[in-house]
Design an enzyme around this catalytic site. Structure first.
Site, PDB file in Angstrom:
ATOM      1  N   ASP A   1      81.676 139.631 -10.134  1.00  0.00           N
ATOM      2  CA  ASP A   1      81.957 139.952 -11.548  1.00  0.00           C
ATOM      3  C   ASP A   1      83.343 140.592 -11.676  1.00  0.00           C
ATOM      4  O   ASP A   1      83.470 141.725 -12.098  1.00  0.00           O
ATOM      5  CB  ASP A   1      80.857 140.878 -12.123  1.00  0.00           C
ATOM      6  CG  ASP A   1      80.809 142.245 -11.449  1.00  0.00           C
ATOM      7  OD1 ASP A   1      81.274 142.367 -10.286  1.00  0.00           O
ATOM      8  OD2 ASP A   1      80.335 143.210 -12.090  1.00  0.00           O
TER       9      ASP A   1
ATOM     10  N   ASP B   1      86.249 143.329  -6.897  1.00  0.00           N
ATOM     11  CA  ASP B   1      85.772 141.948  -6.678  1.00  0.00           C
ATOM     12  C   ASP B   1      86.956 141.036  -6.383  1.00  0.00           C
ATOM     13  O   ASP B   1      86.845 140.101  -5.569  1.00  0.00           O
ATOM     14  CB  ASP B   1      85.064 141.387  -7.916  1.00  0.00           C
ATOM     15  CG  ASP B   1      83.885 142.210  -8.357  1.00  0.00           C
ATOM     16  OD1 ASP B   1      84.103 143.254  -8.994  1.00  0.00           O
ATOM     17  OD2 ASP B   1      82.744 141.811  -8.059  1.00  0.00           O
TER      18      ASP B   1
ATOM     19  N   ASN C   1      80.900 143.871 -14.754  1.00  0.00           N
ATOM     20  CA  ASN C   1      82.052 144.701 -15.108  1.00  0.00           C
ATOM     21  C   ASN C   1      82.579 144.347 -16.495  1.00  0.00           C
ATOM     22  O   ASN C   1      83.093 145.203 -17.214  1.00  0.00           O
ATOM     23  CB  ASN C   1      83.180 144.528 -14.085  1.00  0.00           C
ATOM     24  CG  ASN C   1      82.875 145.230 -12.784  1.00  0.00           C
ATOM     25  OD1 ASN C   1      82.277 146.292 -12.773  1.00  0.00           O
ATOM     26  ND2 ASN C   1      83.286 144.626 -11.679  1.00  0.00           N
TER      27      ASN C   1
ATOM     28  N   THR D   1      78.722 140.683  -5.102  1.00  0.00           N
ATOM     29  CA  THR D   1      79.495 141.893  -5.390  1.00  0.00           C
ATOM     30  C   THR D   1      79.360 142.317  -6.853  1.00  0.00           C
ATOM     31  O   THR D   1      80.150 143.118  -7.336  1.00  0.00           O
ATOM     32  CB  THR D   1      80.985 141.691  -5.029  1.00  0.00           C
ATOM     33  OG1 THR D   1      81.512 140.649  -5.855  1.00  0.00           O
ATOM     34  CG2 THR D   1      81.162 141.337  -3.568  1.00  0.00           C
TER      35      THR D   1
HETATM   36  C1  BDR Z   1      80.443 148.285  -8.144  1.00  0.00           C
HETATM   37  O1  BDR Z   1      80.474 148.307  -9.570  1.00  0.00           O
HETATM   38  C2  BDR Z   1      81.580 147.596 -10.044  1.00  0.00           C
HETATM   39  O2  BDR Z   1      82.239 148.289 -11.039  1.00  0.00           O
HETATM   40  C3  BDR Z   1      82.450 147.290  -8.857  1.00  0.00           C
HETATM   41  O3  BDR Z   1      83.078 146.034  -9.006  1.00  0.00           O
HETATM   42  C4  BDR Z   1      81.501 147.311  -7.691  1.00  0.00           C
HETATM   43  O4  BDR Z   1      80.913 146.049  -7.485  1.00  0.00           O
HETATM   44  C5  BDR Z   1      80.609 149.688  -7.630  1.00  0.00           C
HETATM   45  O5  BDR Z   1      79.589 150.511  -8.111  1.00  0.00           O
HETATM   46 CA    CA Z   2      81.773 144.067  -8.540  1.00  0.00          CA
END
Ligand code: BDR
Ligand code: CA
Length: 307
Positions: free
Chosen positions: A6, A11, A35, A120
Site C-alpha cells: 500500500d 512500501d 496508507n 507490507t
Molecule cells: C506500517 O504501516 C504503514 O504506514 C507502513 O507502510 C507500514 O507498512 C507500519 O505500521
Molecule cells: Ca505499508
C-alpha cells in the site's frame, strides 16, 4: 515472490528491494487500500516501478477497504498522495485488468515452484485469496508480512497500523495453517533512516537515489511530528530483507493471535513468546542486523538506479 503493498514511503523501499535484489524474482505486485486509498496506492506502486525502470511486472489493484469496517488512511504519515515528498512525475504503465486476488491466483498456479507472498499493507487481499481460492495454498511457500508487534503499537497503544486497519484479515492469514513470518514494530523500529542513510541515498547521484532521499526526508518530518522519533523507522523493506537473507532478521517460533474485540486492544497482536497457550506457532521477528539490512537496501537501489 509477490509483493502485496500500500505505498506508502516504506512500501516504496520494499518494492525497490524486491525488484533490485538479484536473489529474488518479483513475479507481480498487488495493491491494497491502507496508507491511502486504493487508487492512490496503485498509482504509487506503478510510479515506484517506473522510477526504478522496472518493466514487465504485472501490477493489479485489489481491495479498496478492509473486510469489516471502514478504511482509515494514514495521510498524517504518508501525505495526501500516500507518497508525498519527491517532486517528480513519470509516465506509468497500465494497471493489470484483473483484481489483485485473481492475479495472485494465476501467478501461483503458473509458478514452477511455491511462491513467497510478502505483504507490507493490511492483509485484506491475502485473506481474500485464501478464502476464495484455498486450492492455491500448497502453491504458497510462506507469507511474510510487516505488521503487528510483540510490544507496543503505533496506531493504538497496542495496535500496529496494518493489523488495526484489517484485524479480521490478519486473523484469517495467521490461522490459515500456512507458514507465516511476522515482522513487527519491535523489529522495524530498529531500521531508522538516519541523516547518514538519507545522505547515502543522495550521494548515489541517480534520480532514484534522490527520490529515496526525498521520500525519507518527508517521512522523517511526519514521524518527528507524530511520534517524536528523531529518525523514521523504515518498516516494510525489513520483511523483504528477511526473505532475501534469513540471517538479517532473527526469528523465534511463537503463536500469534489477533485481538478481534478488546475494549482498548482491537487489532493488537498477542504474541505467546513463552508458549503458554499451546497454539500452533508462527515465526516472529525479534532481532535485526541493522547494517546488513541497509547494505541490502542500498545495493538494490544502486543497482536499479544505474549509478
Ligand atoms: C506500517 O504501516 C504503514 O504506514 C507502513 O507502510 C507500514 O507498512 C507500519 O505500521
Ligand atoms: Ca505499508
Amino acid at each position: 515472490m509477490i509483493i502485496d503493498c500500500d505505498p506508502g514511503h516504506d512500501d516504496a523501499l520494499a518494492l525497490l528491494l524486491g525488484a533490485g535484489d538479484p536473489r529474488l524474482r518479483l513475479l507481480g505486485v498487488t495493491t491494497v487500500a491502507g496508507n491511502q486509498t486504493l487508487e492512490k496506492t496503485t498509482h504509487n506502486a506503478l510510479k515506484v516501478l517506473a522510477l526504478a525502470g522496472v518493466t514487465g511486472i504485472p501490477v493489479a489493484a485489489g481491495c479498496d477497504r478492509p473486510l469489516v469496517g471502514e478504511l482509515v488512511v494514514a495521510a498524517n504519515i504518508h501525505g495526501v498522495t500516500g507518497l508525498d515528498g519527491p517532486d517528480v512525475d513519470v509516465p506509468v504503465a497500465e494497471v493489470a485488468a484483473v483484481h489483485a486476488v485473481e492475479l495472485m491466483r494465476r501467478l501461483l498456479a503458473d509458478a514452477a515452484e511455491p511462491v513467497t507472498l510478502i505483504a507490507t499493507g493490511p492483509l485484506t487481499n491475502v485473506a481474500l485469496l485464501l478464502r476464495r481460492h484455498p486450492e492455491v495454498m500448497p502453491r504458497i511457500r510462506r507469507v511474510v508480512f510487516m505488521g503487528g508487534s510483540t510490544e507496543r503499537g503505533n496506531t493504538t497503544p497496542y495496535g500496529e497500523f496494518n493489523i488495526v486497519t484489517d484485524p479480521e484479515a490478519a486473523d484469517i492469514v495467521l490461522r490459515s495453517g500456512l507458514p507465516t513470518t511476522m515482522i513487527g514494530l519491535n523489529v522495524t523500529h530498529q531500521a531508522r533512516a538516519t541523516p547518514e542513510i538519507i545522505a547515502e541515498f543522495r550521494r548515489m547521484g541517480s534520480r532514484l537515489g534522490a527520490v529515496c532521499a526525498d521520500l525519507m526526508t518527508f517521512f522523517a518530518g511526519t514521524y518527528l511530528r507524530e511520534f517524536g522519533f528523531p529518525d523514521p523507522p523504515v518498516h516494510d523493506p525489513v520483511a523483504v530483507a528477511a526473505v532475501i537473507d534469513a540471517s538479517v532478521v532473527r526469528t523465534v517460533a511463537a503463536p500469534v493471535a489477533v485481538e478481534l474485540t478488546g475494549t482498548h486492544t482491537r487489532g493488537a497482536t498477542v504474541v505467546d513468546l513463552h508458549h503458554r497457550t499451546g497454539r500452533v506457532a508462527n515465526a516472529v521477528g525479534v532481532g535485526l542486523r541493522v547494517d546488513s539490512f541497509w547494505r541490502l537496501l542500498m545495493a538494490a537501489v544502486r543497482q536499479l538506479g544505474g549509478t
